[in-house]
Design an enzyme around this catalytic site. Structure first.
Site, PDB file in Angstrom:
ATOM      1  N   ASP A   1     -54.465  23.963  12.202  1.00  0.00           N
ATOM      2  CA  ASP A   1     -55.555  23.016  12.160  1.00  0.00           C
ATOM      3  C   ASP A   1     -55.339  21.903  13.217  1.00  0.00           C
ATOM      4  O   ASP A   1     -55.487  22.076  14.264  1.00  0.00           O
ATOM      5  CB  ASP A   1     -55.543  22.589  10.818  1.00  0.00           C
ATOM      6  CG  ASP A   1     -56.594  21.544  10.357  1.00  0.00           C
ATOM      7  OD1 ASP A   1     -57.564  21.702  10.797  1.00  0.00           O
ATOM      8  OD2 ASP A   1     -56.651  21.129   9.396  1.00  0.00           O
ATOM      9  N   GLU A  12     -47.627  31.996  10.545  1.00  0.00           N
ATOM     10  CA  GLU A  12     -48.412  30.737   9.855  1.00  0.00           C
ATOM     11  C   GLU A  12     -49.742  31.302   9.725  1.00  0.00           C
ATOM     12  O   GLU A  12     -50.294  32.326  10.285  1.00  0.00           O
ATOM     13  CB  GLU A  12     -48.150  29.583  10.689  1.00  0.00           C
ATOM     14  CG  GLU A  12     -49.032  28.229  10.231  1.00  0.00           C
ATOM     15  CD  GLU A  12     -48.859  28.048   8.977  1.00  0.00           C
ATOM     16  OE1 GLU A  12     -48.750  28.717   7.838  1.00  0.00           O
ATOM     17  OE2 GLU A  12     -48.501  26.645   8.594  1.00  0.00           O
ATOM     18  N   ASP A  13     -50.413  31.003   8.535  1.00  0.00           N
ATOM     19  CA  ASP A  13     -51.638  31.475   8.323  1.00  0.00           C
ATOM     20  C   ASP A  13     -52.901  30.788   9.207  1.00  0.00           C
ATOM     21  O   ASP A  13     -53.551  31.275   9.939  1.00  0.00           O
ATOM     22  CB  ASP A  13     -52.168  31.014   6.791  1.00  0.00           C
ATOM     23  CG  ASP A  13     -51.794  29.413   6.308  1.00  0.00           C
ATOM     24  OD1 ASP A  13     -51.445  28.813   7.157  1.00  0.00           O
ATOM     25  OD2 ASP A  13     -52.074  29.174   5.232  1.00  0.00           O
ATOM     26  N   PHE A  64     -63.728  24.989   6.147  1.00  0.00           N
ATOM     27  CA  PHE A  64     -62.632  25.232   5.116  1.00  0.00           C
ATOM     28  C   PHE A  64     -62.539  26.813   4.805  1.00  0.00           C
ATOM     29  O   PHE A  64     -63.478  27.019   4.119  1.00  0.00           O
ATOM     30  CB  PHE A  64     -62.694  24.207   4.175  1.00  0.00           C
ATOM     31  CG  PHE A  64     -61.172  24.031   3.234  1.00  0.00           C
ATOM     32  CD1 PHE A  64     -60.177  23.311   4.034  1.00  0.00           C
ATOM     33  CD2 PHE A  64     -61.087  24.870   2.199  1.00  0.00           C
ATOM     34  CE1 PHE A  64     -59.141  23.481   3.385  1.00  0.00           C
ATOM     35  CE2 PHE A  64     -59.687  24.862   1.567  1.00  0.00           C
ATOM     36  CZ  PHE A  64     -58.622  23.899   2.131  1.00  0.00           C
ATOM     37  N   ARG A 122     -56.252  32.590  -3.050  1.00  0.00           N
ATOM     38  CA  ARG A 122     -55.228  33.147  -2.121  1.00  0.00           C
ATOM     39  C   ARG A 122     -55.327  34.761  -1.996  1.00  0.00           C
ATOM     40  O   ARG A 122     -55.011  35.537  -0.991  1.00  0.00           O
ATOM     41  CB  ARG A 122     -53.843  32.706  -2.464  1.00  0.00           C
ATOM     42  CG  ARG A 122     -53.582  31.543  -2.175  1.00  0.00           C
ATOM     43  CD  ARG A 122     -52.032  31.208  -2.361  1.00  0.00           C
ATOM     44  NE  ARG A 122     -51.481  29.749  -2.236  1.00  0.00           N
ATOM     45  CZ  ARG A 122     -51.424  28.987  -1.179  1.00  0.00           C
ATOM     46  NH1 ARG A 122     -51.411  29.178  -0.246  1.00  0.00           N
ATOM     47  NH2 ARG A 122     -51.011  27.700  -1.576  1.00  0.00           N
TER      48      ARG A 122
HETATM   49  P1  IMP Z   1     -52.011  21.330  10.388  1.00  0.00           P
HETATM   50  O1  IMP Z   1     -50.827  20.693  10.216  1.00  0.00           O
HETATM   51  O2  IMP Z   1     -53.165  20.188  10.231  1.00  0.00           O
HETATM   52  O3  IMP Z   1     -52.144  22.151  11.562  1.00  0.00           O
HETATM   53  O4  IMP Z   1     -52.267  21.892   8.798  1.00  0.00           O
HETATM   54  C1  IMP Z   1     -51.841  23.293   8.718  1.00  0.00           C
HETATM   55  C2  IMP Z   1     -52.026  23.533   7.340  1.00  0.00           C
HETATM   56  O5  IMP Z   1     -52.987  23.194   6.574  1.00  0.00           O
HETATM   57  C3  IMP Z   1     -52.135  24.832   6.925  1.00  0.00           C
HETATM   58  O6  IMP Z   1     -50.721  25.757   6.783  1.00  0.00           O
HETATM   59  C4  IMP Z   1     -52.695  25.235   5.839  1.00  0.00           C
HETATM   60  O7  IMP Z   1     -51.918  25.144   4.692  1.00  0.00           O
HETATM   61  C5  IMP Z   1     -53.620  23.919   5.779  1.00  0.00           C
HETATM   62  N1  IMP Z   1     -55.142  24.391   6.144  1.00  0.00           N
HETATM   63  C6  IMP Z   1     -55.729  23.665   7.234  1.00  0.00           C
HETATM   64  N2  IMP Z   1     -57.061  24.207   7.148  1.00  0.00           N
HETATM   65  C7  IMP Z   1     -57.012  25.036   6.076  1.00  0.00           C
HETATM   66  C8  IMP Z   1     -58.215  25.982   5.461  1.00  0.00           C
HETATM   67  O8  IMP Z   1     -59.575  25.708   6.121  1.00  0.00           O
HETATM   68  N3  IMP Z   1     -58.007  26.357   4.504  1.00  0.00           N
HETATM   69  C9  IMP Z   1     -56.991  26.416   3.871  1.00  0.00           C
HETATM   70  N4  IMP Z   1     -55.842  25.742   4.333  1.00  0.00           N
HETATM   71  C10 IMP Z   1     -55.915  25.104   5.455  1.00  0.00           C
HETATM   72 MG    MG Z   2     -49.795  26.892   5.480  1.00  0.00          MG
END
Ligand code: IMP
Ligand code: MG
Length: 198
Positions: free
Chosen positions: A105, A101-102, A154, A167
Protein backbone atom coordinates in the site's frame (compact mmCIF):
# COMPACT_ATOMS: atom_id res chain seq x y z
CA UNK A 1 -19.96 -16.81 4.17
CA UNK A 2 -21.59 -14.70 6.87
CA UNK A 3 -21.12 -10.99 6.45
CA UNK A 4 -22.48 -7.90 8.07
CA UNK A 5 -25.66 -6.37 6.59
CA UNK A 6 -23.72 -3.17 6.08
CA UNK A 7 -21.08 -4.74 3.87
CA UNK A 8 -21.24 -6.13 0.37
CA UNK A 9 -18.46 -7.86 -1.52
CA UNK A 10 -17.65 -7.65 -5.22
CA UNK A 11 -15.11 -10.01 -6.80
CA UNK A 12 -12.05 -8.17 -8.10
CA UNK A 13 -9.77 -11.17 -8.77
CA UNK A 14 -11.22 -14.64 -9.12
CA UNK A 15 -9.63 -17.71 -7.56
CA UNK A 16 -8.81 -19.02 -11.06
CA UNK A 17 -6.96 -15.82 -12.02
CA UNK A 18 -5.09 -15.82 -8.73
CA UNK A 19 -4.09 -19.47 -9.17
CA UNK A 20 -2.78 -18.84 -12.71
CA UNK A 21 -0.69 -15.88 -11.61
CA UNK A 22 0.67 -17.63 -8.51
CA UNK A 23 1.72 -20.55 -10.74
CA UNK A 24 3.61 -18.15 -13.03
CA UNK A 25 5.38 -16.52 -10.08
CA UNK A 26 6.33 -19.93 -8.67
CA UNK A 27 7.82 -20.96 -12.01
CA UNK A 28 9.84 -17.76 -12.22
CA UNK A 29 11.22 -18.22 -8.73
CA UNK A 30 12.08 -21.85 -9.53
CA UNK A 31 13.96 -20.71 -12.66
CA UNK A 32 15.74 -17.83 -10.94
CA UNK A 33 17.04 -20.01 -8.10
CA UNK A 34 17.58 -23.26 -10.04
CA UNK A 35 19.83 -25.66 -8.14
CA UNK A 36 19.58 -23.64 -4.92
CA UNK A 37 17.31 -23.62 -1.89
CA UNK A 38 15.05 -20.76 -0.78
CA UNK A 39 13.66 -19.57 2.53
CA UNK A 40 10.15 -18.15 2.18
CA UNK A 41 9.49 -15.51 4.86
CA UNK A 42 5.79 -14.71 5.22
CA UNK A 43 4.47 -11.55 6.85
CA UNK A 44 1.69 -12.60 9.24
CA UNK A 45 -1.14 -12.86 8.96
CA UNK A 46 -2.19 -11.69 5.52
CA UNK A 47 0.51 -13.45 3.49
CA UNK A 48 -0.08 -16.95 4.84
CA UNK A 49 -2.46 -18.13 2.10
CA UNK A 50 -0.37 -16.62 -0.70
CA UNK A 51 2.75 -18.24 0.81
CA UNK A 52 1.01 -21.61 1.10
CA UNK A 53 -0.03 -21.58 -2.56
CA UNK A 54 3.16 -20.00 -3.91
CA UNK A 55 5.37 -22.49 -2.10
CA UNK A 56 3.56 -25.37 -3.78
CA UNK A 57 4.34 -23.87 -7.20
CA UNK A 58 8.05 -23.70 -6.40
CA UNK A 59 10.00 -26.78 -7.44
CA UNK A 60 13.03 -26.14 -5.20
CA UNK A 61 14.14 -27.11 -1.76
CA UNK A 62 12.14 -24.59 0.30
CA UNK A 63 11.70 -23.76 3.99
CA UNK A 64 9.32 -21.35 5.72
CA UNK A 65 9.63 -18.73 8.41
CA UNK A 66 7.34 -15.90 9.53
CA UNK A 67 7.48 -12.31 10.75
CA UNK A 68 4.78 -10.08 12.17
CA UNK A 69 4.77 -6.30 12.16
CA UNK A 70 2.47 -3.68 13.61
CA UNK A 71 2.13 -0.13 12.38
CA UNK A 72 1.22 2.77 14.55
CA UNK A 73 -1.60 4.67 12.91
CA UNK A 74 -1.87 8.40 13.41
CA UNK A 75 -3.94 10.95 11.57
CA UNK A 76 -0.91 11.59 9.41
CA UNK A 77 -0.14 8.70 7.06
CA UNK A 78 3.51 9.52 6.55
CA UNK A 79 4.04 9.33 10.31
CA UNK A 80 3.36 5.57 10.12
CA UNK A 81 5.91 3.76 12.28
CA UNK A 82 6.49 0.06 11.99
CA UNK A 83 7.46 -2.26 14.80
CA UNK A 84 8.42 -5.93 14.68
CA UNK A 85 6.10 -7.99 16.87
CA UNK A 86 7.37 -11.44 15.87
CA UNK A 87 10.89 -12.09 14.65
CA UNK A 88 12.20 -14.99 12.57
CA UNK A 89 13.03 -18.28 14.25
CA UNK A 90 16.21 -18.82 12.23
CA UNK A 91 19.27 -16.97 10.93
CA UNK A 92 19.08 -15.84 7.31
CA UNK A 93 22.77 -15.09 6.84
CA UNK A 94 24.00 -16.51 3.52
CA UNK A 95 20.55 -17.77 2.51
CA UNK A 96 18.26 -17.03 -0.42
CA UNK A 97 15.34 -15.24 1.21
CA UNK A 98 12.04 -14.42 -0.44
CA UNK A 99 9.96 -12.03 1.64
CA UNK A 100 6.31 -12.80 0.92
CA UNK A 101 3.63 -10.15 1.51
CA UNK A 102 -0.06 -9.91 0.66
CA UNK A 103 -0.36 -6.27 -0.38
CA UNK A 104 1.79 -3.21 -0.88
CA UNK A 105 0.00 0.00 0.00
CA UNK A 106 2.15 2.93 1.18
CA UNK A 107 5.17 0.61 1.20
CA UNK A 108 6.12 1.61 4.74
CA UNK A 109 5.75 -1.89 6.24
CA UNK A 110 7.64 -3.74 3.53
CA UNK A 111 10.44 -1.16 3.27
CA UNK A 112 11.02 -1.49 6.98
CA UNK A 113 10.97 -5.30 6.94
CA UNK A 114 13.19 -5.57 3.85
CA UNK A 115 15.70 -3.16 5.42
CA UNK A 116 15.76 -5.21 8.58
CA UNK A 117 16.39 -8.48 6.73
CA UNK A 118 19.05 -6.93 4.48
CA UNK A 119 21.09 -6.01 7.56
CA UNK A 120 21.30 -9.71 8.40
CA UNK A 121 23.33 -10.36 5.23
CA UNK A 122 21.28 -12.94 3.31
CA UNK A 123 22.85 -14.25 0.09
CA UNK A 124 19.87 -12.84 -1.82
CA UNK A 125 16.75 -10.99 -0.72
CA UNK A 126 13.78 -10.90 -3.11
CA UNK A 127 10.27 -9.53 -2.58
CA UNK A 128 7.14 -11.43 -3.64
CA UNK A 129 3.94 -9.41 -3.29
CA UNK A 130 0.51 -10.49 -4.46
CA UNK A 131 -1.16 -7.08 -4.80
CA UNK A 132 0.17 -3.59 -5.41
CA UNK A 133 -1.78 -0.36 -4.90
CA UNK A 134 0.95 1.67 -6.58
CA UNK A 135 -0.99 4.96 -6.41
CA UNK A 136 -0.65 4.94 -2.66
CA UNK A 137 3.11 4.56 -2.44
CA UNK A 138 4.96 6.77 0.05
CA UNK A 139 8.19 4.73 0.15
CA UNK A 140 9.74 3.59 -3.15
CA UNK A 141 10.26 -0.15 -3.19
CA UNK A 142 11.28 -2.69 -5.83
CA UNK A 143 9.14 -5.83 -6.02
CA UNK A 144 10.74 -8.81 -7.78
CA UNK A 145 7.67 -11.03 -8.07
CA UNK A 146 4.38 -9.11 -8.30
CA UNK A 147 0.96 -10.69 -8.72
CA UNK A 148 -1.36 -7.84 -9.71
CA UNK A 149 -1.51 -4.06 -9.71
CA UNK A 150 -4.91 -3.04 -8.38
CA UNK A 151 -6.77 0.27 -8.03
CA UNK A 152 -7.05 2.02 -4.70
CA UNK A 153 -9.89 0.00 -3.17
CA UNK A 154 -9.97 -1.79 0.14
CA UNK A 155 -9.80 -5.51 -0.65
CA UNK A 156 -10.33 -8.70 1.33
CA UNK A 157 -10.02 -12.44 0.84
CA UNK A 158 -7.17 -14.84 0.07
CA UNK A 159 -5.56 -13.89 3.40
CA UNK A 160 -6.53 -10.21 3.46
CA UNK A 161 -8.87 -9.04 6.19
CA UNK A 162 -11.30 -6.34 7.18
CA UNK A 163 -11.20 -6.24 11.00
CA UNK A 164 -9.80 -9.81 10.94
CA UNK A 165 -12.69 -11.15 8.84
CA UNK A 166 -12.88 -12.50 5.28
CA UNK A 167 -9.35 -13.94 5.22
CA UNK A 168 -10.79 -17.28 4.15
CA UNK A 169 -12.55 -16.04 1.00
CA UNK A 170 -11.25 -17.83 -2.09
CA UNK A 171 -11.52 -14.76 -4.31
CA UNK A 172 -10.14 -11.28 -3.71
CA UNK A 173 -13.07 -8.91 -3.25
CA UNK A 174 -13.69 -5.21 -2.83
CA UNK A 175 -15.64 -4.38 0.34
CA UNK A 176 -18.41 -1.87 0.03
CA UNK A 177 -19.69 -0.52 3.32
CA UNK A 178 -22.82 1.50 4.10
CA UNK A 179 -20.52 4.16 5.56
CA UNK A 180 -18.69 4.51 2.26
CA UNK A 181 -22.05 5.36 0.64
CA UNK A 182 -22.19 2.05 -1.18
CA UNK A 183 -18.93 2.85 -2.95
CA UNK A 184 -15.92 0.59 -2.56
CA UNK A 185 -13.98 1.28 0.63
CA UNK A 186 -11.01 3.45 -0.24
CA UNK A 187 -7.61 2.95 1.31
CA UNK A 188 -7.61 6.70 1.71
CA UNK A 189 -10.20 6.28 4.47
CA UNK A 190 -7.31 5.94 6.79
CA UNK A 191 -8.99 5.61 10.17
CA UNK A 192 -11.21 2.79 9.07
CA UNK A 193 -8.40 0.91 7.42
CA UNK A 194 -5.94 1.27 10.22
CA UNK A 195 -8.45 -0.47 12.41
CA UNK A 196 -9.06 -3.10 9.76
CA UNK A 197 -5.43 -3.84 9.34
CA UNK A 198 -4.16 -5.67 12.32
P1 IMP B 1 1.70 -0.34 3.94
O1 IMP B 1 2.73 -0.30 5.01
O2 IMP B 1 0.91 0.94 3.86
O3 IMP B 1 2.25 -0.74 2.58
O4 IMP B 1 0.62 -1.37 4.42
C1 IMP B 1 0.62 -2.69 4.05
C2 IMP B 1 -0.31 -3.46 4.96
O5 IMP B 1 -1.57 -2.79 5.11
C3 IMP B 1 -0.64 -4.81 4.38
O6 IMP B 1 0.27 -5.78 4.81
C4 IMP B 1 -2.04 -5.07 4.89
O7 IMP B 1 -1.96 -5.66 6.18
C5 IMP B 1 -2.65 -3.69 5.05
N1 IMP B 1 -3.52 -3.32 3.89
C6 IMP B 1 -3.31 -2.33 3.00
N2 IMP B 1 -4.30 -2.26 2.10
C7 IMP B 1 -5.16 -3.25 2.42
C8 IMP B 1 -6.41 -3.71 1.84
O8 IMP B 1 -6.91 -3.20 0.83
N3 IMP B 1 -6.98 -4.76 2.46
C9 IMP B 1 -6.47 -5.36 3.57
N4 IMP B 1 -5.32 -4.97 4.14
C10 IMP B 1 -4.67 -3.91 3.58
MG1 MG C 1 -0.03 -7.64 5.80
Amino acid sequence: MAKSDKETLAVLLSRARIARRVRELGRRISRDFRGESVLLVGVLKGACIFLADLSREISLDATFDFLAAASYGTSSESAGQVRLVKDLDTSIQGRNVILVEDILDTGVTLSYLAGLLRQRRPKALRLAVLLDKADRRLQPIHVDYLGFRIPNHFVVGYGLDFAERYRNLKDICVVKTAESGGKPGRAGDRKENRKARK
